[in-house]
Design an enzyme around this catalytic site. Sequence first.
Site, PDB file in Angstrom:
ATOM      1  N   ASP A  78      -8.407   7.248   1.588  1.00 11.74           N
ATOM      2  CA  ASP A  78      -8.055   5.856   1.327  1.00 11.74           C
ATOM      3  C   ASP A  78      -7.676   5.103   2.606  1.00 11.74           C
ATOM      4  O   ASP A  78      -8.047   3.953   2.792  1.00 11.74           O
ATOM      5  CB  ASP A  78      -6.867   5.791   0.350  1.00 11.74           C
ATOM      6  N   TYR A 195       0.538   1.280  -3.867  1.00 15.25           N
ATOM      7  CA  TYR A 195       2.001   1.270  -3.764  1.00 15.25           C
ATOM      8  C   TYR A 195       2.647   0.406  -4.847  1.00 15.25           C
ATOM      9  O   TYR A 195       3.705   0.756  -5.390  1.00 15.25           O
ATOM     10  CB  TYR A 195       2.392   0.788  -2.372  1.00 15.25           C
ATOM     11  N   ALA A 196       2.003  -0.708  -5.181  1.00 11.75           N
ATOM     12  CA  ALA A 196       2.566  -1.617  -6.191  1.00 11.75           C
ATOM     13  C   ALA A 196       2.782  -0.898  -7.522  1.00 11.75           C
ATOM     14  O   ALA A 196       3.746  -1.186  -8.241  1.00 11.75           O
ATOM     15  CB  ALA A 196       1.649  -2.821  -6.385  1.00 11.75           C
ATOM     16  N   LEU A 197       1.907   0.022  -7.854  1.00 11.95           N
ATOM     17  CA  LEU A 197       2.031   0.751  -9.125  1.00 11.95           C
ATOM     18  C   LEU A 197       3.266   1.655  -9.111  1.00 11.95           C
ATOM     19  O   LEU A 197       4.004   1.736 -10.103  1.00 11.95           O
ATOM     20  CB  LEU A 197       0.761   1.571  -9.387  1.00 11.95           C
TER      21      LEU A 197
END
Lengths: 297, 297, 297, 297
Positions: A78, A195-197
Amino acid sequence: MTGTHSTPAFKTIGVITKPGDQRLADTVQGLLSHLRSRQVKVLVDESAAELLGPEACPVHPRSRLVSECDLALVVGGDGTLLHAARSLLDASVPMVGINRGRLGFLADISPEDMTERIDEILAGRYNEDRRFMLQGQVFRAEDCLMRSDAFNDVVVHAHGMVRMIEFDTMIDGRFMNSQLADGLVISTPTGSTAYALSGGGPVVYPTLEAICLVPICPHTLGNRPIVVHSGSRIEIRIRAHNSVPAMVSFDGQVNHELEPEDRIVITRRERQLRLIQPPGFDYFQILRAKLKWSERP
Amino acid sequence: MTGTHSTPAFKTIGVITKPGDQRLADTVQGLLSHLRSRQVKVLVDESAAELLGPEACPVHPRSRLVSECDLALVVGGDGTLLHAARSLLDASVPMVGINRGRLGFLADISPEDMTERIDEILAGRYNEDRRFMLQGQVFRAEDCLMRSDAFNDVVVHAHGMVRMIEFDTMIDGRFMNSQLADGLVISTPTGSTAYALSGGGPVVYPTLEAICLVPICPHTLGNRPIVVHSGSRIEIRIRAHNSVPAMVSFDGQVNHELEPEDRIVITRRERQLRLIQPPGFDYFQILRAKLKWSERP
Amino acid sequence: MTGTHSTPAFKTIGVITKPGDQRLADTVQGLLSHLRSRQVKVLVDESAAELLGPEACPVHPRSRLVSECDLALVVGGDGTLLHAARSLLDASVPMVGINRGRLGFLADISPEDMTERIDEILAGRYNEDRRFMLQGQVFRAEDCLMRSDAFNDVVVHAHGMVRMIEFDTMIDGRFMNSQLADGLVISTPTGSTAYALSGGGPVVYPTLEAICLVPICPHTLGNRPIVVHSGSRIEIRIRAHNSVPAMVSFDGQVNHELEPEDRIVITRRERQLRLIQPPGFDYFQILRAKLKWSERP
Amino acid sequence: MTGTHSTPAFKTIGVITKPGDQRLADTVQGLLSHLRSRQVKVLVDESAAELLGPEACPVHPRSRLVSECDLALVVGGDGTLLHAARSLLDASVPMVGINRGRLGFLADISPEDMTERIDEILAGRYNEDRRFMLQGQVFRAEDCLMRSDAFNDVVVHAHGMVRMIEFDTMIDGRFMNSQLADGLVISTPTGSTAYALSGGGPVVYPTLEAICLVPICPHTLGNRPIVVHSGSRIEIRIRAHNSVPAMVSFDGQVNHELEPEDRIVITRRERQLRLIQPPGFDYFQILRAKLKWSERP
């Protein structure tokens, strides 16, 4: 969008990888051999050259690779894809991910079936997804100290200690709120599964024109994720009396230290990243696999 | 959109309220007195007639009120507004909320300053927010059993016991996932601050063209809220072997029982609700007050 | 426990404050004047001496203050109380918080009514709450590099970047899990309303013999807070290939950098902190005020 | 606790199953054959008799089975185990779960290796876990309308519609808060991985003496799970003006409708359930498998 050209869909192909990761050498070498057998021109930059050894092929700077190729194959995880996306955006070069290791959210090809998949793409059988990216600028008083793009997210956060930072958020010039938190993730739909998850944000469908703001460990329990138009101008201001070291991070890769009263202005890049996927790409299938959702029995 | 007409912006005004709630009588009477003094035609339906007593004014069916008025004043709480919104949508009648009691998310006017606020609106000083609504249809085999609109949300849920229901979700004909949960909230942006928020969903900016799907108490911890395009066709299928009584609920007001293999199809209504707000309406100010966010010191 | 002694309950009183915070000077001076009028012996250390100016009173090292006083009055915010708690624990000196500014979770006295409250306490009318604390030790191979106590929490976390750290957790010698996360909070019940709460942990009743482990932004959505016995031996091991700088932090105040394969061993201190509260202390009242819970209408 | 008796550890064994579930017939028959070969006395009640056909063995009422056996083997899923637990508690009969289908949280034996596992247990090689249960009583004015035990949880919830109920919670006679929510889960540690987990509660180690209160979809975002002593007396009062049908549910199996002003009083049962597990039982291994936590690579 699905292409079905009879002539080769792409003629000059750039190969980008993660510099110095020897575990990728076999994949990159196999990829180059295969491309040469397909009568396409191949360009590599320093990232791949290192893995291929001297004389493997002529090496160009990343900028020339980007300006000359009409397709980029990106080998790595990623992080490598995020890095490549930021350099490919301005030239509108479409990108294919070849992921060594586990499946990513970007519908990458695995090394096992890459030759087959690449032949399909060269034959024009592919799906093209357009994903928007963010641009962030850091201002101190009137000066713009730096700017960077982000494919996943711009994160403003405390660093160096377990202490919360204080900041104000403005949306399109209107005050939204003041927060005391570990940080704030400003995420694209692509970044909504990154990261938001982990911070409690929702999954956002990749092509939705929306930006998600996710507070990290907010002190006020009512500070929840908020989803706004992708066209919004988001401004984060570090509070004047904030005494904790703060930092802004683009895709977790480009970092800049912040001082009190610094402002970070985030807007959508007008140009979109072109992401090439195998035909039959199914975003929900990826979600089911990655988030361990139930399959239909 | 802000109007600044010199002639009265609205000429025929419908007044809608919550039937039988005597606590609203004073407000409704005051409202009618004020409107009569302003040379506008006033229409009431049975909801207000009951509070006003006989001979107060001629009473029309809701359908005639809706077809003749060019502005609706709705007196009551959130439930009254949701109910009115569903009946006003088709005729494109703009709506103003007059909220007895605490501030709602819809930027309603309070009874205390309603005369002043209404004069402003009649003078053409107002903001018009367009909000989309959802339509849900329940199918059993090939038959459409019922349909209803929803301003906040369509909720598919277990009822009568603490037991989870099983259902599949399809987005635009593609299988998304199978879930075992108390239910699923399919929410408009307007509804994102209602039940969906209690279930862990994000706040969605009111005019964003997005629908949020929020699982209620999902058995699988990876089943997270997901935000999709407002143009998506969402289909929920109750699993064939689901043995728990299930129900679908529109704005928590219109309910229908479900059987295994029933399908609920949810799409965006093309027409939008016209929501009239006082000038200077600030959505973030409402969020700060309702969600107890920090104010700037 | 409620005392109702007829003789002064405490005879030698230590005053501790936040060094260098001039906003506390008036409160500290007022406190000292009041105590002198009550025929108790007062001891101050450097933290208060600085605010009081020369000749105000004899100044002792913190260690002597702690060993000689039988009650400590701590003037400041949460940080000052946490710091004082760690130095008072070993000598079993009971502590009263005098909080300048907003109400804290520790049921501190406000400066406005401190003279009245202190007289009550000196008269033996008070509640004594016993709270346990944690001890953390950092090991590198066989060496113990440092140890510290914590009243709120021990936090193992990434620092300096937005990157997750990898670590294993063992409970009483048994492997619990491997996590990829921003960090892990190991919290006392007292700390459950501090950082652990922002990270999604539960409120834990202050006198429950339990430790809560709360992952911060875990990569795996199933990594949830877990509550274990206070007698558990918790060991966190930084994974060998973790490449992100990691740190351990005690109450957010004492910090130590970690390297791959370092181990942090956390156990309950046998001795408990003695927290003196005004009579009628009500933990739920504090929760309602701080977490903005509904009051009974 | 691990027993290592040389004589058979258990002499009279009761077999309990889920009435009418033909899929369990083979397992129950295999189980009975095996037990007969082991010189232990076997008792069945109606639940198993139905699956075994006439003349298979003498059938006793559940009450006699419970009073005479010194070990109960329970064949079925989680629901069957919960039901059996409530009937076995008073007689202190230890219980072994034999789970047809997927692994449960209670460390049940699978049918595949049940003969081997049962031989181990009969030989005295087993682990005995003691789990506490809850008792709930429903009061209307001064009358106790019903009472039931619960192994997982007592849930007070709205039923029949998507509407929130209003209730007050008292802990040990002290007012905790008023909530507007879909419901409240009052959970044992055993139940912490069941419905309470879906509602956002923490995992609680099975032998911790703690009760967890988890609000379901609370209207106030600050209403978080709270963990209290197992010895606490928890009282839920349905608010007088609550107009939504409410219900109390014990383990999701025993249900009772509630009216405004009804009170549900929940306390720990003094007696504990004896849960027999294979030697080497590892709670964390079960968590890792069920919650899809990472394994150590």
